[in-house]
Design a protein around this motif. Sequence first.
Motif, PDB file in Angstrom:
ATOM      1  N   ARG A   1     -20.684  49.040  19.420  1.00  0.00           N
ATOM      2  CA  ARG A   1     -20.295  50.437  19.665  1.00  0.00           C
ATOM      3  C   ARG A   1     -21.406  51.379  19.237  1.00  0.00           C
ATOM      4  O   ARG A   1     -21.415  52.545  19.588  1.00  0.00           O
TER       5      ARG A   1
ATOM      6  N   GLU B   1     -19.234  54.839  27.156  1.00  0.00           N
ATOM      7  CA  GLU B   1     -19.021  55.263  25.774  1.00  0.00           C
ATOM      8  C   GLU B   1     -17.554  55.206  25.347  1.00  0.00           C
ATOM      9  O   GLU B   1     -17.121  55.989  24.536  1.00  0.00           O
ATOM     10  N   ASN B   2     -16.764  54.308  25.876  1.00  0.00           N
ATOM     11  CA  ASN B   2     -15.366  54.178  25.496  1.00  0.00           C
ATOM     12  C   ASN B   2     -15.261  53.127  24.395  1.00  0.00           C
ATOM     13  O   ASN B   2     -15.639  51.987  24.604  1.00  0.00           O
ATOM     14  N   PRO B   3     -14.741  53.483  23.224  1.00  0.00           N
ATOM     15  CA  PRO B   3     -14.706  52.529  22.124  1.00  0.00           C
ATOM     16  C   PRO B   3     -13.676  51.416  22.287  1.00  0.00           C
ATOM     17  O   PRO B   3     -13.720  50.434  21.573  1.00  0.00           O
ATOM     18  N   LYS B   4     -12.742  51.534  23.186  1.00  0.00           N
ATOM     19  CA  LYS B   4     -11.700  50.521  23.366  1.00  0.00           C
ATOM     20  C   LYS B   4     -11.890  49.814  24.698  1.00  0.00           C
ATOM     21  O   LYS B   4     -11.960  50.461  25.731  1.00  0.00           O
ATOM     22  N   PRO B   5     -11.931  48.475  24.703  1.00  0.00           N
ATOM     23  CA  PRO B   5     -12.187  47.762  25.951  1.00  0.00           C
ATOM     24  C   PRO B   5     -11.093  47.900  26.983  1.00  0.00           C
ATOM     25  O   PRO B   5     -11.355  47.860  28.173  1.00  0.00           O
TER      26      PRO B   5
ATOM     27  N   GLU C   1     -16.409  44.159  14.204  1.00  0.00           N
ATOM     28  CA  GLU C   1     -17.755  44.513  14.665  1.00  0.00           C
ATOM     29  C   GLU C   1     -18.751  43.363  14.517  1.00  0.00           C
ATOM     30  O   GLU C   1     -19.789  43.364  15.162  1.00  0.00           O
TER      31      GLU C   1
ATOM     32  N   GLU D   1     -11.560  44.037  17.346  1.00  0.00           N
ATOM     33  CA  GLU D   1     -11.899  45.115  16.410  1.00  0.00           C
ATOM     34  C   GLU D   1     -13.022  44.747  15.448  1.00  0.00           C
ATOM     35  O   GLU D   1     -13.673  45.625  14.899  1.00  0.00           O
TER      36      GLU D   1
ATOM     37  N   SER E   1     -18.134  45.719  27.767  1.00  0.00           N
ATOM     38  CA  SER E   1     -18.056  44.286  27.502  1.00  0.00           C
ATOM     39  C   SER E   1     -17.825  43.525  28.797  1.00  0.00           C
ATOM     40  O   SER E   1     -17.241  44.055  29.737  1.00  0.00           O
TER      41      SER E   1
ATOM     42  N   LYS F   1     -18.702  40.964  23.823  1.00  0.00           N
ATOM     43  CA  LYS F   1     -18.555  42.328  23.325  1.00  0.00           C
ATOM     44  C   LYS F   1     -19.914  42.985  23.136  1.00  0.00           C
ATOM     45  O   LYS F   1     -20.905  42.309  22.900  1.00  0.00           O
TER      46      LYS F   1
ATOM     47  N   ASP G   1     -15.381  49.363  27.844  1.00  0.00           N
ATOM     48  CA  ASP G   1     -16.390  49.594  26.812  1.00  0.00           C
ATOM     49  C   ASP G   1     -17.731  48.955  27.155  1.00  0.00           C
ATOM     50  O   ASP G   1     -18.655  48.980  26.359  1.00  0.00           O
TER      51      ASP G   1
END
Length: 174
Positions: free
Chosen positions: A113, A4-8, A26, A24, A90, A110, A88
Amino acid sequence: MLVENPKPFANTDVDLSVIAPLIEDETVTDILINGCNNIYVERRGKLELTTISYPTEESVLELATMIAKAVGREIYEGRPITDARLMDGSRVNIIAPPLAVDGTMISIRKFSRRRITLDMMAEQGNISEQMAEFLKACGKSRLNIIISGGTGSGKTTLLNAITEYVDAGERVVT
């Protein structure tokens, strides 16, 4: 399960300045770097060549090296291929010289999110309500499931939705 980390690349020194807008965005599901001048993205199942480029092949190899290092891997002439999973969720595949004769290639798959559930799939008509209930029961009942399909067909999304119903104490092998 999905991280659940929004930044890779959270908490790393990887410089993504050139491709940061793609990370960034989506609508972008894949970023394909084929050398310094050929960067493609996939949006809605279609590949598009971007106007983005790196100044030199060395800068792409440096990016590949930093990505590999950020996930505890190395990329060098004696080990020119590596696969990794980012923070994230990915996935990254790197192929460097001497195998990549036209320049270092980096593929970043990717993941959304937004968490997609079996109920959402049924509401959208991706699966029937009966199938959603069946898959929930499979997850709860410890049944073996094989999920297959083409690139970008939703295999990981479906797997993540089913794992919502797997007991946290269970071991999942993928």
